[in-house]
Design a protein around this motif. Structure first.
Motif, PDB file in Angstrom:
ATOM      1  N   ALA B  22       0.830  -1.202   0.000  1.00  0.00           N
ATOM      2  CA  ALA B  22       0.000   0.000   0.000  1.00  0.00           C
ATOM      3  C   ALA B  22       0.867   1.257   0.000  1.00  0.00           C
ATOM      4  CB  ALA B  22      -0.926  -0.013   1.212  1.00  0.00           C
ATOM      5  N   GLY B  23       1.888   1.258   0.875  1.00  0.00           N
ATOM      6  CA  GLY B  23       2.760   2.433   0.956  1.00  0.00           C
ATOM      7  C   GLY B  23       3.509   2.663  -0.336  1.00  0.00           C
ATOM      8  N   GLY B  24       3.974   1.574  -0.954  1.00  0.00           N
ATOM      9  CA  GLY B  24       4.729   1.707  -2.210  1.00  0.00           C
ATOM     10  C   GLY B  24       3.868   2.309  -3.298  1.00  0.00           C
ATOM     11  N   LEU B  25       2.643   1.796  -3.448  1.00  0.00           N
ATOM     12  CA  LEU B  25       1.758   2.339  -4.488  1.00  0.00           C
ATOM     13  C   LEU B  25       1.422   3.790  -4.196  1.00  0.00           C
ATOM     14  CD1 LEU B  25      -0.695  -0.596  -5.220  1.00  0.00           C
ATOM     15  CD2 LEU B  25       1.276   0.132  -6.533  1.00  0.00           C
ATOM     16  N   PHE B  26       1.231   4.106  -2.900  1.00  0.00           N
ATOM     17  CA  PHE B  26       0.947   5.488  -2.521  1.00  0.00           C
ATOM     18  C   PHE B  26       2.113   6.397  -2.921  1.00  0.00           C
ATOM     19  CE2 PHE B  26       1.644   8.682   0.890  1.00  0.00           C
ATOM     20  CZ  PHE B  26       0.572   9.504   0.622  1.00  0.00           C
ATOM     21  N   LEU B  27       3.348   5.923  -2.651  1.00  0.00           N
ATOM     22  CA  LEU B  27       4.511   6.743  -3.007  1.00  0.00           C
ATOM     23  C   LEU B  27       4.600   6.941  -4.527  1.00  0.00           C
ATOM     24  CD1 LEU B  27       7.337   5.492  -0.641  1.00  0.00           C
ATOM     25  CD2 LEU B  27       6.043   7.601  -0.511  1.00  0.00           C
ATOM     26  N   LEU B  28       4.278   5.892  -5.298  1.00  0.00           N
ATOM     27  CA  LEU B  28       4.290   6.038  -6.759  1.00  0.00           C
ATOM     28  C   LEU B  28       3.271   7.088  -7.191  1.00  0.00           C
ATOM     29  CD1 LEU B  28       4.517   2.407  -8.192  1.00  0.00           C
ATOM     30  CD2 LEU B  28       6.323   4.088  -7.951  1.00  0.00           C
ATOM     31  N   GLY B  29       2.093   7.055  -6.559  1.00  0.00           N
ATOM     32  CA  GLY B  29       1.062   8.025  -6.890  1.00  0.00           C
ATOM     33  C   GLY B  29       1.493   9.446  -6.566  1.00  0.00           C
ATOM     34  N   VAL B  30       2.129   9.609  -5.398  1.00  0.00           N
ATOM     35  CA  VAL B  30       2.605  10.941  -4.999  1.00  0.00           C
ATOM     36  C   VAL B  30       3.657  11.427  -5.984  1.00  0.00           C
ATOM     37  CG1 VAL B  30       3.884  12.195  -3.229  1.00  0.00           C
ATOM     38  CG2 VAL B  30       2.074  10.624  -2.565  1.00  0.00           C
ATOM     39  N   ASP B  31       4.541  10.499  -6.379  1.00  0.00           N
ATOM     40  CA  ASP B  31       5.600  10.858  -7.331  1.00  0.00           C
ATOM     41  C   ASP B  31       4.999  11.339  -8.648  1.00  0.00           C
ATOM     42  OD1 ASP B  31       8.247  10.715  -8.699  1.00  0.00           O
ATOM     43  OD2 ASP B  31       7.274   9.042  -9.724  1.00  0.00           O
ATOM     44  N   ARG B  32       3.989  10.618  -9.138  1.00  0.00           N
ATOM     45  CA  ARG B  32       3.377  11.005 -10.414  1.00  0.00           C
ATOM     46  C   ARG B  32       2.691  12.358 -10.304  1.00  0.00           C
ATOM     47  NH1 ARG B  32       0.308   5.864 -12.931  1.00  0.00           N
ATOM     48  NH2 ARG B  32      -0.298   7.413 -14.476  1.00  0.00           N
ATOM     49  N   LYS B  33       2.018  12.582  -9.171  1.00  0.00           N
ATOM     50  CA  LYS B  33       1.298  13.837  -8.987  1.00  0.00           C
ATOM     51  C   LYS B  33       2.279  15.013  -8.916  1.00  0.00           C
ATOM     52  CE  LYS B  33      -2.778  15.696  -8.202  1.00  0.00           C
ATOM     53  NZ  LYS B  33      -3.844  15.554  -9.182  1.00  0.00           N
ATOM     54  N   LEU B  34       3.344  14.830  -8.131  1.00  0.00           N
ATOM     55  CA  LEU B  34       4.318  15.918  -7.988  1.00  0.00           C
ATOM     56  C   LEU B  34       4.980  16.220  -9.328  1.00  0.00           C
ATOM     57  CD1 LEU B  34       6.015  14.995  -4.602  1.00  0.00           C
ATOM     58  CD2 LEU B  34       4.516  16.923  -5.052  1.00  0.00           C
ATOM     59  N   ALA B  35       5.369  15.147 -10.054  1.00  0.00           N
ATOM     60  CA  ALA B  35       6.016  15.351 -11.355  1.00  0.00           C
ATOM     61  C   ALA B  35       5.069  16.092 -12.290  1.00  0.00           C
ATOM     62  CB  ALA B  35       6.421  14.011 -11.952  1.00  0.00           C
ATOM     63  N   ALA B  36       3.788  15.705 -12.279  1.00  0.00           N
ATOM     64  CA  ALA B  36       2.822  16.351 -13.165  1.00  0.00           C
ATOM     65  C   ALA B  36       2.712  17.832 -12.853  1.00  0.00           C
ATOM     66  CB  ALA B  36       1.464  15.673 -13.021  1.00  0.00           C
ATOM     67  N   HIS B  37       2.671  18.160 -11.557  1.00  0.00           N
ATOM     68  CA  HIS B  37       2.546  19.576 -11.206  1.00  0.00           C
ATOM     69  C   HIS B  37       3.774  20.358 -11.627  1.00  0.00           C
ATOM     70  CE1 HIS B  37      -1.300  20.025  -9.336  1.00  0.00           C
ATOM     71  NE2 HIS B  37      -1.140  18.876  -8.705  1.00  0.00           N
TER      72      HIS B  37
END
Lengths: 409, 339
Positions: B22-37
């Motif tokens: 769960a934590g790993g997928l969450f971190l991937l999601g955060v990474d994608r969101k930050l990169a997108a911004h």
């Protein structure tokens, strides 16, 4: 394979559909480790039979068909076809129309080069730059939409002139876009040319020597990046370019030397964006008043075209290089012959000297560096009973000899 | 060990497996969101990786005709399992390593190569030239970053050992004594250099731009993973997420082991979840600088450039940091002898 060779060469096929390719083409690479030993490619994967459709239509209709040859070079194809027909039918294009054509032509070059810059950044794995350039490109698209009513397939050029005038109240929008680009250009040059990773990947990668560039008849930015001083706008001016001061952009003007590599192709294209801004500005200030088309009534225009007899070539400097349309009319409604040679056709062969000896990692950026437009290029595909075949030079030569013999009888 | 002790350990293992995924997928999601911004995009929602995995699990598992089916299927399982196992040896928040008594930092270093090796095996077993090239590149990249990684691990543990602590390689020791507290000013600079080296190794471990040559979407169409689909791809994706969490946990454990409960007095039932959350915050910050910021700001390197960066530049920088740490430990002793 000789038994003493340690590494076995293997084959990597890239295409017809692959993330590195924006349009379908089939590459076959002979690799040794990560190095390209030999390369062959097969275009003809997106043949649409546009010329065949055109031969059943009249010139006024064909102009709008030519708009759809390429998704980007709408003005280029419509303009070069119109230039050919105008020569045959001896139509005098009003001066104002020539200027409007030039303005749109240059806006098209701006958006095409920016689109390319984004694709190049993506091929290098630099997606931030892709998003930045494509966002910046939108300003040119907005102005094009303002001037023509469309973002793509502009439908603005017609035989004898253009279909819409540029009103004085549209000037501020154009001016705003131009000054935005002139300010941005410095930033873009900075981002592309001063970035260490881009220089590491593009400098001395995919080199096309001046000699090869001339011998392979490359055109446009690909040829100019190798130091060949060619630009139709300077060598054979059309539209309003005779009145304008256009000089071919060569990499040594900016960098002081010519490598003929991918980096130089980036330099040439980015500088051409700035050059296009200057050309548009000059066009706007020098644009004479007057009509925008030689013949407003389409029925009358059709009649003129119908009477026309002869053949002509319309040549235009597209964003990718020289694009030409050959048209032959024999006093019928539709042309007897229509041949389109898109600029990429002349540039494709330069892939081979560029790619040999390079690494797999460099294939995408080298392939993209000539800005290939394959759906524009594909004019012929030979398919018999579901099987594709290749026409060799010998076969075509034999055919032409046979035909000559037949005619001599 | 008593059966109750084994049950407790097993319970923690199950908890950490779920937390890792769960934590790993969450971190991937955060990474994608930050990169997108950072790229002026909106980006997918943070739960997107969960949606992706759920979708992939429902998809057909295609095996190429010329693939070695057994290895092809085993690789994703090994990759996911081995990445989760690493987390059992790492301190997460205020929870000490579950299997801490069975392994130390050196074992973690070895375990870190297992997911990569599984991917290499899967790549070679796919029978596709793209995957083969990708697998070769993954091996070369692994060889390239192992040395700087070893320098960091040895440097930190040696300095803690030199400070007179017992079992310096044990992660419990490293987490209990932050490296910054044992070093003097020179050692502080040395430790900071080693932190930077570890940050540069991270994108290569996680195959992210600029060191993602083994997957290189525009060159190899996904490289190692090109033939994988469905459940197998989902497992590799989960492994990627877990590896991201593990790498963050390694950096956090070595360099930022502080816990919230160490600063604020709180009851034990609150301390564990609070520290876990604090750990995730630290992981996001570490990954933002080591992965997200780097991948939006750079182009992909060639494999030859990757090797020269790690072997020449980074090894030299790492060794310099190591020398600073040694000097830091040796200087007081030398001064003492002089007196």
């Amino acid at each position: 394979m000789a038994p003493d060779e340690k590494k076995a060469p293997y084959t990597v096929q890239i295409g017809p559909v692959h993330p590195a390719l924006k349009e379908p083409v089939m590459f076959t690479f002979e690799m040794e480790g990560e190095q390209v030993k030999a390369v062959d490619f097969a275009p003809g994967q997106t043949h649409r039979g546009i010329e065949w459709m055109g031969m059943r239509r009249n010139p006024v209709q064909i102009v709008h068909l030519t708009d759809r040859i390429c998704g980007i070079c709408g003005v280029v194809h419509t303009l070069s076809f119109s230039l050919a027909v105008e020569q045959i039918a001896e139509i005098q294009v009003p001066e104002r129309a020539d200027y409007i054509r030039s303005i749109l032509h240059e806006f098209e070059r701006i958006q095409s080069h920016l689109l390319w810059a984004g694709v190049a950044a993506h091929e290098l794995g630099f997606d931030s730059l892709l998003h930045l350039t494509w966002r910046v490109r939108e300003q040119a698209m907005d102005v094009i939409e303002n001037l023509t009513g469309n973002r793509v397939n502009y439908g603005i050029v017609q035989v004898g002139g253009v279909r819409r005038d540029i009103a004085p109240e549209q000037h501020p929008a154009i001016e705003q876009c131009l000054s935005a680009y002139e300010g941005l250009l410095e930033k873009l040059l900075n981002l592309f040319l001063d970035d260490r990773t881009i220089a590491m990947r593009c400098r001395d990668c995919g080199i096309l020597t001046r000699k090869d560039a001339i011998e392979l008849c490359t055109v446009g930015p690909t040829a100019r990046a190798s130091g060949v001083n060619v630009d139709l706008r300077q060598d054979y001016p059309y539209a309003a370019y005779g009145d304008l001061d256009v000089r071919a952009i060569l990499p040594e003007q900016h960098m002081g030397e010519t490598h003929g590599d991918v980096f130089d192709r980036i330099v040439v294209r980015l500088l051409e964006v700035g050059q296009s801004c200057q050309i548009i500005r000059q066009c706007l200030s020098e644009m004479p008043a007057g009509p925008i088309t030689a013949e407003e009534k389409l029925a009358k225009l059709l009649l003129i075209c119908k009477k026309a007899q002869g053949e002509a070539i319309g040549r235009v400097e597209a964003p990718r290089g020289e694009c030409l349309h050959y048209v032959r009319m024999d006093g019928k409604e539709s042309p007897t012959a229509w041949k389109v040679k898109a600029s990429s056709y002349s540039n494709l062969m330069s892939w081979i000297p560029m790619l040999i000896g390079e690494q797999i990692a460099d294939i995408p950026i080298i392939v993209a560096s000539i800005d290939p437009c394959l759906s524009c290029t594909d004019r012929v595909a030979v398919v018999r009973e579901g099987q594709r075949s290749i026409l060799t030079k010998e076969y075509l030569h034999r055919l032409s000899v046979e035909k000559t013999r037949r005619l001599q009888r | 060990m008593t059966p109750a002790g084994i049950a407790v350990i097993l319970g923690w293992c199950v908890f950490f497996s779920l937390f890792a995924i769960a934590g790993g997928l969450f971190l991937l999601g955060v990474d994608r969101k930050l990169a997108a911004h950072m790229q002026a995009r909106i980006g997918p929602p943070i739960r997107q990786p969960f949606i992706d995995v759920a979708k992939l699990l429902q998809k057909e598992n295609v095996v190429p005709a010329n693939a070695i089916s057994s290895i092809f299927h085993a690789a994703p399982v090994i990759a996911l399992a081995s990445s989760i196992v690493i987390l059992f040896y790492l301190p997460v928040g205020s929870i000490l390593p579950v299997l801490g008594m069975y392994g130390d930092l050196v074992l973690v270093m070895y375990l870190l190569t297992v997911p990569a090796l599984a991917m290499v095996a899967g790549g070679f077993a796919s029978g596709s030239p793209y995957a083969t090239v990708g697998a070769q590149r993954e091996m070369v990249t692994m060889i390239a970053y192992e040395f700087p990684l070893a320098i960091v691990v040895i440097g930190v543990a040696w300095r803690i050992g030199a400070a007179g602590l017992a079992s310096p390689f044990a992660l419990a020791t490293i987490a209990a004594t932050p490296i910054w507290t044992v070093v003097g000013p020179i050692g502080f600079i040395g430790a900071f250099i080693l932190l930077l080296v570890l940050a540069v190794v991270t994108p290569a471990e996680l195959s992210r731009i600029p060191f993602d040559t083994q997957e290189a979407e525009t060159e190899l169409a996904g490289g190692l993973l090109v033939e994988y689909s469905g459940k197998n791809l989902a497992m590799f994706y989960l492994a990627q997420g877990v590896k991201t969490l593990v790498l963050a946990a390694v950096i956090v454990a070595i360099f930022f082991p502080w816990n919230l409960s160490g600063f604020l007095a709180m009851p034990p039932w609150l301390a564990i979840p609070a520290d876990l959350l604090f750990f995730l915050v630290k992981a996001i910050i570490v990954l933002f600088f080591a992965v997200t910021l780097v991948r939006v700001g750079m182009a992909r390197f060639r494999i030859t450039q990757v090797v020269s960066i790690y072997w020449r530049s980074l090894s030299v920088i790492g060794l310099f940091g190591l020398i600073l740490l040694m000097a830091d430990a040796a200087l007081p002793a030398l001064v003492g002898v002089g007196l």
